[in-house]
Write an enzyme that holds these catalytic residues in place. Structure first.
Site, PDB file in Angstrom:
ATOM      1  N   GLY A  25       0.815  -1.204   0.000  1.00 44.79           N
ATOM      2  CA  GLY A  25       0.000   0.000   0.000  1.00 44.79           C
ATOM      3  C   GLY A  25       0.846   1.250   0.000  1.00 44.79           C
ATOM      4  O   GLY A  25       2.069   1.195   0.195  1.00 44.79           O
ATOM      5  N   PRO A  74       2.570   4.857   1.176  1.00 38.97           N
ATOM      6  CA  PRO A  74       3.213   5.196   2.459  1.00 38.97           C
ATOM      7  C   PRO A  74       2.213   5.802   3.438  1.00 38.97           C
ATOM      8  O   PRO A  74       1.339   6.592   3.057  1.00 38.97           O
ATOM      9  CB  PRO A  74       4.281   6.223   2.061  1.00 38.97           C
ATOM     10  N   GLY A  75       2.351   5.433   4.700  1.00 31.33           N
ATOM     11  CA  GLY A  75       1.551   6.038   5.757  1.00 31.33           C
ATOM     12  C   GLY A  75       0.188   5.441   5.953  1.00 31.33           C
ATOM     13  O   GLY A  75      -0.615   5.965   6.733  1.00 31.33           O
ATOM     14  N   GLY A 112      -0.516   2.429   7.225  1.00 36.18           N
ATOM     15  CA  GLY A 112      -0.625   1.606   8.431  1.00 36.18           C
ATOM     16  C   GLY A 112      -0.079   0.206   8.297  1.00 36.18           C
ATOM     17  O   GLY A 112      -0.466  -0.672   9.072  1.00 36.18           O
ATOM     18  N   LYS A 113       0.821  -0.043   7.362  1.00 36.36           N
ATOM     19  CA  LYS A 113       1.366  -1.397   7.185  1.00 36.36           C
ATOM     20  C   LYS A 113       2.218  -1.801   8.392  1.00 36.36           C
ATOM     21  O   LYS A 113       2.035  -2.887   8.956  1.00 36.36           O
ATOM     22  CB  LYS A 113       2.201  -1.457   5.900  1.00 36.36           C
ATOM     23  N   HIS A 135      -6.041  35.728 -10.620  1.00 34.03           N
ATOM     24  CA  HIS A 135      -5.743  34.318 -10.911  1.00 34.03           C
ATOM     25  C   HIS A 135      -6.601  33.386 -10.053  1.00 34.03           C
ATOM     26  O   HIS A 135      -7.261  32.469 -10.571  1.00 34.03           O
ATOM     27  CB  HIS A 135      -4.246  34.061 -10.676  1.00 34.03           C
ATOM     28  N   GLU A 136      -6.590  33.619  -8.739  1.00 36.96           N
ATOM     29  CA  GLU A 136      -7.345  32.746  -7.833  1.00 36.96           C
ATOM     30  C   GLU A 136      -8.849  32.921  -8.019  1.00 36.96           C
ATOM     31  O   GLU A 136      -9.615  31.956  -7.915  1.00 36.96           O
ATOM     32  CB  GLU A 136      -6.944  33.018  -6.379  1.00 36.96           C
ATOM     33  N   ASP A 169      -0.376  24.794 -12.235  1.00 36.64           N
ATOM     34  CA  ASP A 169      -1.601  24.466 -12.974  1.00 36.64           C
ATOM     35  C   ASP A 169      -1.268  23.741 -14.273  1.00 36.64           C
ATOM     36  O   ASP A 169      -1.893  22.734 -14.619  1.00 36.64           O
ATOM     37  CB  ASP A 169      -2.390  25.746 -13.289  1.00 36.64           C
TER      38      ASP A 169
END
Length: 646
Positions: free
Chosen positions: A235, A237-238, A240-241, A458-459, A533
């Site tokens: 899976g 990263p992060g 829960g393995k 832009h935003e 973008d």
């Protein structure tokens, strides 16, 4: 009586080092005292000796030529004189012929001639003799010393290699082939249980069954079943393995060996294979047991790749030994191997076959329900407000892994403490999400008014286009406050889809191009501010054409290799004509959405300008501000309504 017998049986332990010390002390004593019987004789100067000789006090002079030392023996009459009072006392451990004086001289010939002249001139009865001083035992000991040192060092090395200890930096070289696996001790180590693992229901069931198999094997073997050899946790990263493996270590009442894939690899040839053998030997001795190898891709990569030199590959030798230990002659079925990796595509096919890793457990990113469970686990130690809505937090963190959620909870507590709060509230969590996703806020960054207006346009362009498109992600907030490397950002709450249709991807690309389109509509100029973008839409368009087969011109083809086994480093999986067609199709898709965004913004130019003015004034605006300008979003879905408040 029993206590007395116990005391009698308790013999004092004699260390061999004490014996070595006593022997060395005896040798030194014999060397110092046995071979130097004359060292306590009084040493005099040559001028004093000449005076005693001329006075007739010297009975005999023995000249030791090899040490340039003279031993002086006085007559009986001379010993009665007061001047020779100190010469009467004998030395330590006398041998019967101890000189009264000793002296050092320079040139041997001159010294002998001077003595002979004085004896002849004064007609003295003094005798002059010559001798050579030797210490046979000392010479023998010195000749044996190199051999004693070599034998001692050899014995020391053999003892260290056979003992299996060798702790510390000096002992590591003797244990280079020993396994570095840590044996989990449930009494002293931190215990993690399955209760601490939120979400991951399917993965938990798989590993719980493995633990259950070890605890109650007869439940399964009675029906003819066999215990699985291994389970591979795969899976991102992060997710829960490693946490699942810790839960297995806490729940299983059997020995649990834990180590990383890189622990097998060393600069010395054959070390990795030796450590694999030693690891499985220890596990078999304590069977039933579990071995957990984290990041197994360090040694489990597919063999025969990128080995142009043809030299001996230590990693391949380690993998071969691991394959043999897991399923080969003489293997024991009471040892289960758990492994974790986020690079399953590069693992060797022999390692992945049934009989070695029988089960591959995919640990995916959590969905909204699983994120809620993970939040509940990580919120336990925090002092939070009672009105905190965990469902809202779960919806605000799409695409977050379990590690990301743990980081959000910790960061929110730090933010609340920084502000002097007594409890963590919803706004602290939202600030933590912004901090993790966007980076550190930089309000003191120097930006000119023209640049600030361009950023606002832009935003506002992103917000306007996304508001007008059906399949674009719902807007949460827009900010022109610099954060991390970005000068501004529009935050969305994307819908969690299992499949994505072409119209959905095109709407998202159009909304992404809304920033550059707004600059073109308002200023009739474009800038470098749309870099991220452009990177995003180019990646999406390339995926549509070359991966998902969503282009009519290319057709139902994909050039993606999910196994990762094909080596396309030197050749492309398509012809040069197809490469030209792919480039044209990618450019066409992006330009089409760019012109679409320009058309939408030109139709709503006044609203775009009004939104940019509000953004310049407040710096951060939310969905409510857009509703005042544009009205209710026509495509709003009830389940994605945002509860964001300013």
């Amino acid at each position: 009586m029993a206590k007395e017998n116990k005391n009698l049986n308790k013999k004092p332990k004699v260390s061999p080092y004490w014996i070595y010390g006593i022997i060395i002390a005896v040798f030194l004593g014999l060397q110092l005292f046995g071979g130097s019987a004359f060292q306590n004789s009084k040493e005099i100067k040559t001028s004093e000796f000449i005076k005693y000789l001329e006075d007739g006090d010297v009975k005999e002079v023995v000249i030791i030529s090899n040490t340039k030392t003279a031993r002086v023996f006085l007559t009986e009459d001379a010993l009665k004189k007061t001047v020779h009072e100190k010469a009467r006392s004998k030395g330590f451990m006398p041998t019967g012929n101890v000189p009264n004086y000793t002296l050092k001289f320079g040139d041997l010939g001159n010294f002998e001639d001077r003595i002979d002249n004085i004896i002849t001139k004064n007609n003295l009865p003094t005798s002059r003799n010559a001798d050579i001083e030797s210490n046979a035992f000392g010479d023998f000991l010195i000749s044996l010393l190199p051999f004693i040192l070599i034998i001692g060092v050899w014995i020391f090395i053999m003892r260290r290699m056979s003992s299996g200890g060798g702790g510390g930096a000096g002992g590591q070289i003797f244990n280079i082939g020993k396994s570095k696996a840590k044996l989990f001790d449930e009494k002293t180590d931190t215990k993690t249980s399955f209760k601490d693992v939120a979400g991951l229901e399917g993965a938990k069931e798989e590993v719980q069954e493995i633990v259950d198999f070890l605890k109650f094997p007869e439940k399964y073997t009675s029906l003819g079943g066999k215990i699985p050899k291994g389970a591979l946790l795969v899976g991102p990263p992060g997710t829960g393995k490693t946490l699942l493996a810790k839960a297995v270590a806490g729940e299983a009442k059997v020995p649990f060996f834990s180590l990383s894939g890189s622990d097998f690899v060393e600069m010395f040839v054959g070390v990795g294979a030796s450590r694999v053998r030693d690891l499985f030997k220890q596990a078999k001795e304590k069977s039933p047991s579990i071995i957990f190898i984290d990041e197994i891709d360090a040694i489990g990569r597919a063999r025969g790749k990128n080995n142009f030199s043809g030299s001996n590959d230590e990693r391949e030798n380690t993998l071969n030994q691991l394959l043999t230990e897991m399923d080969g002659f003489g293997t024991n079925t009471n040892v289960i191997v758990l492994a974790a990796t986020n690079r399953a595509d590069v693992l060797d096919s022999a390692l992945m076959r049934a009989g070695r890793f029988d089960r591959q457990i995919y640990v995916d990113l959590p969905d909204v329900r699983e994120r809620k469970e993970i939040f509940e686990v990580h919120l336990r130690p925090l002092k939070k407000e009672e009105t905190l809505d965990i469902d809202f937090l779960a919806k605000q963190t799409p695409g977050f892994s379990g590690a990301d959620i743990a980081n959000v909870c910790n960061e929110s507590a730090l933010i609340a403490a920084r502000k002097g709060k007594k409890a963590v509230n919803k706004q602290d969590f939202l600030d933590a999400v912004d901090r993790i996703v966007g980076g550190l806020e930089k309000k003191n960054k120097i930006i000119t008014p023209e640049e600030k207006k361009a950023i606002a346009i832009h935003e506002a362009g992103h917000a306007t286009v996304s508001w007008m498109l059906e399949h674009a992600a719902p807007l949460v907030k827009v900010t022109i406050v610099p954060r991390g490397q970005s000068l501004g950002a529009a935050w969305y709450l994307p819908e969690e889809r299992l499949i994505v249709r072409p119209e959905q991807m095109l709407d998202e690309m159009c909304a992404t191009m809304g920033g550059r389109a707004a600059e073109k509509v308002i200023f009739d100029k474009i800038s470098t501010g749309a870099l991220s973008d452009l990177e995003k839409v180019t990646k999406q368009a390339r995926g549509m054409v070359t991966v998902y087969g969503l282009s009519d011109k290319i057709g139902n083809l994909t050039y993606y290799d999910s196994s990762g086994q094909q080596n396309n480093g030197f050749t492309k999986p398509y012809s040069e004509e197809t490469a030209v067609l792919i480039d044209k199709e990618i450019s066409s898709i992006i330009e089409e959405q760019y012109q679409r965004a320009i058309k939408i913004l030109e139709e709503n130019k006044d609203k775009l300008t009004e939104l940019a003015d509000v953004l310049l004034e407040k710096e951060v605006i939310f969905k409510d501000n857009l509703e005042k300008i544009f009205g209710k979003r026509p495509f709003e879905k009830a389940e994605f309504l945002s509860e964001e408040e300013e």
